[in-house]
Enzyme design. Structure first.
Site, PDB file in Angstrom:
ATOM      1  CE  LYS A 118      -2.555  -0.787   3.985  1.00  0.00           C
ATOM      2  NZ  LYS A 118      -3.721   0.071   4.353  1.00  0.00           N
ATOM      3  CE  LYS A 168      -2.210   4.825   4.991  1.00  0.00           C
ATOM      4  NZ  LYS A 168      -3.005   4.148   6.141  1.00  0.00           N
TER       5      LYS A 168
HETATM    6  N1  C2G Z   1     -10.437   6.965   9.168  1.00  0.00           N
HETATM    7  C1  C2G Z   1     -11.819   7.854   9.250  1.00  0.00           C
HETATM    8  N2  C2G Z   1     -11.445   8.785   9.860  1.00  0.00           N
HETATM    9  C2  C2G Z   1      -9.937   9.472   9.593  1.00  0.00           C
HETATM   10  C3  C2G Z   1      -9.046   8.188   9.656  1.00  0.00           C
HETATM   11  C4  C2G Z   1      -8.739   7.432   8.884  1.00  0.00           C
HETATM   12  O1  C2G Z   1     -13.119   7.701   9.005  1.00  0.00           O
HETATM   13  N3  C2G Z   1      -9.596  10.800  10.593  1.00  0.00           N
HETATM   14  C5  C2G Z   1     -10.746   5.269   8.747  1.00  0.00           C
HETATM   15  C6  C2G Z   1     -10.655   5.228   7.552  1.00  0.00           C
HETATM   16  O2  C2G Z   1     -12.013   5.721   5.717  1.00  0.00           O
HETATM   17  C7  C2G Z   1     -10.092   3.692   7.036  1.00  0.00           C
HETATM   18  C8  C2G Z   1      -9.767   3.078   8.686  1.00  0.00           C
HETATM   19  O3  C2G Z   1     -10.623   4.657   9.376  1.00  0.00           O
HETATM   20  O4  C2G Z   1     -11.613   3.120   6.954  1.00  0.00           O
HETATM   21  C9  C2G Z   1      -8.389   3.197   8.656  1.00  0.00           C
HETATM   22  O5  C2G Z   1      -7.731   3.722   8.188  1.00  0.00           O
HETATM   23  P1  C2G Z   1      -6.479   4.204   8.010  1.00  0.00           P
HETATM   24  O6  C2G Z   1      -5.871   2.914   8.992  1.00  0.00           O
HETATM   25  O7  C2G Z   1      -6.101   4.841   7.015  1.00  0.00           O
HETATM   26  O8  C2G Z   1      -6.606   2.657   6.050  1.00  0.00           O
HETATM   27  P2  C2G Z   1      -6.458   2.479   4.965  1.00  0.00           P
HETATM   28  O9  C2G Z   1      -4.692   2.481   4.790  1.00  0.00           O
HETATM   29  O10 C2G Z   1      -7.442   3.677   4.382  1.00  0.00           O
HETATM   30  O11 C2G Z   1      -6.293   1.241   4.357  1.00  0.00           O
HETATM   31  O12 C2G Z   1      -8.347  -3.046   2.455  1.00  0.00           O
HETATM   32  C10 C2G Z   1      -8.873  -1.467   2.817  1.00  0.00           C
HETATM   33  C11 C2G Z   1      -7.183  -1.434   3.226  1.00  0.00           C
HETATM   34  O13 C2G Z   1      -6.309  -1.777   4.455  1.00  0.00           O
HETATM   35  C12 C2G Z   1      -7.462   0.405   3.751  1.00  0.00           C
END
Ligand code: C2G
Length: 132
Positions: free
Chosen positions: A44, A46
């Site tokens: 990803k 990340k």
């Molecule tokens: N999130 C949120 N508000 C934020 C930050 C994050 O609602 N201010 C939500 C994201 O939309 C996501 C969840 O928290 O649904 C987890 O965020 P991340 O750890 O950034 O997830 P991500 O890297 O987007 O991974 O297969 C899907 C991926 O693994 C998603």
């Protein structure tokens, strides 16, 4: 029992993540979180501060979370939904539309992201504080 499933890295856990997990749990009775492994994070593009094991331990301590499984690939979602008898798949709306293919197997809900907080914001703000 209505089962909910969501995915994420959840690194440097913050209230935006908690808001998501709380609302996801409120949609049903049981919440499973698939947390990205360190290897999948590399896919990803990340890099998490906390290791998979530590992020898993942190998530398992959250009252809204009932089960934590690893997210190793983009392709595992259909199998996860079927294997865990999931009724509702939930993601923040930054992913809106991206997982609509799951509608064949379960309800798909995109919840509004929490504005004003993100892991990158935390990192940037800390950098500014330590570097003036
Ligand atoms: N999130 C949120 N508000 C934020 C930050 C994050 O609602 N201010 C939500 C994201 O939309 C996501 C969840 O928290 O649904 C987890 O965020 P991340 O750890 O950034 O997830 P991500 O890297 O987007 O991974 O297969 C899907 C991926 O693994 C998603």
């Amino acid at each position: 029992m209505k089962k909910v499933l969501t995915y994420g890295t959840f690194d440097l856990l913050h209230y935006g993540h908690i808001n998501l997990l709380k609302r996801a749990k409120d949609l049903g009775d049981h919440l499973t979180v698939a947390i990205s492994t360190d290897e999948f994070n590399a896919l990803k593009k990340k890099e998490a501060y906390h290791s998979f094991e530590n992020r898993k331990m942190i998530l398992e301590s959250i009252r809204y979370v009932d089960k934590v499984i690893p997210e190793n690939t983009w392709e595992q979602k259909v199998q996860d939904v079927l294997e865990h008898n999931i009724d509702i798949f939930v993601m923040g709306d930054d992913w809106k539309g991206k997982f609509d293919f799951l509608k064949e197997y379960c309800e798909v809900i995109y919840l509004p992201r929490t504005v004003g907080i993100s892991t990158s914001k935390i990192k940037n703000d800390l950098f500014k504080v330590t570097n003036g």
